[in-house]
Design a protein around this motif. Structure first.
Motif, PDB file in Angstrom:
ATOM      1  N   PRO A 159      96.108  24.244  43.095  1.00 25.82           N
ATOM      2  CA  PRO A 159      95.797  23.693  44.127  1.00 25.82           C
ATOM      3  C   PRO A 159      95.137  22.293  44.242  1.00 25.82           C
ATOM      4  N   GLY A 160      95.635  21.233  44.820  1.00 29.80           N
ATOM      5  CA  GLY A 160      94.922  19.877  45.137  1.00 29.80           C
ATOM      6  C   GLY A 160      95.312  18.979  43.642  1.00 29.80           C
ATOM      7  N   LEU A 161      96.309  19.481  42.954  1.00 28.98           N
ATOM      8  CA  LEU A 161      96.528  18.543  41.952  1.00 28.98           C
ATOM      9  C   LEU A 161      97.917  17.552  42.415  1.00 28.98           C
ATOM     10  N   PRO A 162      97.755  16.338  42.395  1.00 27.22           N
ATOM     11  CA  PRO A 162      98.803  15.389  42.843  1.00 27.22           C
ATOM     12  C   PRO A 162     100.013  15.640  42.306  1.00 27.22           C
ATOM     13  N   TRP A 163     101.314  15.756  42.960  1.00 32.52           N
ATOM     14  CA  TRP A 163     102.572  15.794  42.300  1.00 32.52           C
ATOM     15  C   TRP A 163     102.924  15.326  41.351  1.00 32.52           C
ATOM     16  N   TRP A 164     102.327  13.998  41.209  1.00 29.38           N
ATOM     17  CA  TRP A 164     102.700  13.223  39.832  1.00 29.38           C
ATOM     18  C   TRP A 164     102.025  13.552  38.473  1.00 29.38           C
ATOM     19  N   ALA A 165     100.951  14.355  38.901  1.00 25.76           N
ATOM     20  CA  ALA A 165     100.269  14.562  37.663  1.00 25.76           C
ATOM     21  C   ALA A 165     100.943  16.178  37.116  1.00 25.76           C
ATOM     22  N   TYR A 166     101.887  16.494  37.645  1.00 29.09           N
ATOM     23  CA  TYR A 166     102.471  18.110  37.252  1.00 29.09           C
ATOM     24  C   TYR A 166     103.208  17.707  35.857  1.00 29.09           C
ATOM     25  N   SER A 167     103.784  16.554  35.507  1.00 28.60           N
ATOM     26  CA  SER A 167     104.394  16.096  34.684  1.00 28.60           C
ATOM     27  C   SER A 167     103.575  15.866  33.482  1.00 28.60           C
ATOM     28  N   ILE A 168     102.632  15.880  33.552  1.00 29.50           N
ATOM     29  CA  ILE A 168     101.393  16.167  32.209  1.00 29.50           C
ATOM     30  C   ILE A 168     100.784  17.231  32.061  1.00 29.50           C
TER      31      ILE A 168
END
Length: 264
Positions: A159-168
């Motif tokens: 929760p709260g993690l930006p979508w672009w950070a999921y690639s990392i």
């Protein structure tokens, strides 16, 4: 004194090494798999079964003797291992967790039992097999209760993690759940028992060599130090053996809970 003193040569002291773990079959010409660690593991199973039978076969309202000891161990595992991770599901998994704790503890304590003196978990195959079993249970529970997609989503979602950070983040957390967790489960136990066995073998060999084999005025002090260190390290090793059994069972509880709840 430990049987590892046999590795010393007649003319000079030779420190024990990896040959401590390169054990031949028990019987000449016998099966290759029937080695000392396997025999000790079988003995450990008999010990665990006997202890549980003595403690729980005929339970009394007021526990005494073996029942008192067994209930103390059971309550410890329930309150310190199962409930913190599994909560209301703790009692359902106590059979597995209690067995893992007792088995690993007896495995470890075999390293300080006279004439046996080999901690089973110092042979990497044994903690690996138990860890793989827990790992498969975790995957089975996660997929059964949440489905493949739901299980993976529960692991990756933060929760709260930006979508672009999921690639990392996603590759890292998936590697931790599906790869790293398995290795950290058994490597910690194996490494501690392996190192402890080496240290005890070294100092007991020093004590035996300089006190009994080559007693000299100068070497007597070194030999005495070896004897003292063997006693001190044996006591410390027993504490580590209990601690590692507790940690191994605790991680097992955490992994079972992660499968049930579908979270990392």
């Amino acid at each position: 004194m430990r049987t590892t003193i046999l590795i010393t040569s007649p003319d000079r002291f030779t420190a024990p090494g990896l040959e401590l773990f390169d054990l031949p079959p028990i019987f000449a010409g016998g099966p290759e798999w029937l080695t000392k660690p396997v025999l000790i593991a079988l003995l450990s199973s008999v010990v665990v079964i006997a202890l549980c039978w003595a403690a729980f076969a005929r339970p009394a309202i007021v526990p005494r003797g073996w029942q008192n000891l067994g209930e103390y161990a059971y309550v410890f595992v329930r309150d310190q291992v199962a409930r913190p991770s599994l909560g209301k599901d703790a009692d359902r998994w106590m059979g597995l967790l209690f067995t893992i704790f007792l088995t690993v503890l007896v495995w470890n304590l075999m390293g300080v039992i006279p004439l046996i003196q080999f901690p089973v978990a110092a042979h990497i195959a044994f903690p690996l097999v138990v860890a793989v079993g827990v790992y498969l249970i975790k995957l089975y529970l996660g997929i059964r209760h949440h489905g493949v997609r739901g299980y993976l989503k529960g692991i990756v979602h933060l929760p709260g993690l930006p979508w672009w950070a999921y690639s990392i983040y996603a590759p890292l957390i998936l590697a931790e759940v599906f790869v790293t967790s398995l290795f950290t489960h058994f490597i910690r136990l194996f490494a501690n028992m392996f190192a402890g066995h080496i240290l005890l073998a070294f100092f007991s060999a020093v004590g035996f060599w300089f006190v009994f084999e080559r007693l000299t005025p100068l070497g007597a002090g070194i030999g005495l130090l070896g004897v003292v260190m063997t006693i001190v390290l044996t006591a410390f090793e027993m504490f580590i053996q209990f601690l590692q059994a507790y940690l191994f069972a605790m991680l097992a509880a955490m992994y079972v809970a992660s499968g049930l709840h579908g979270e990392h």
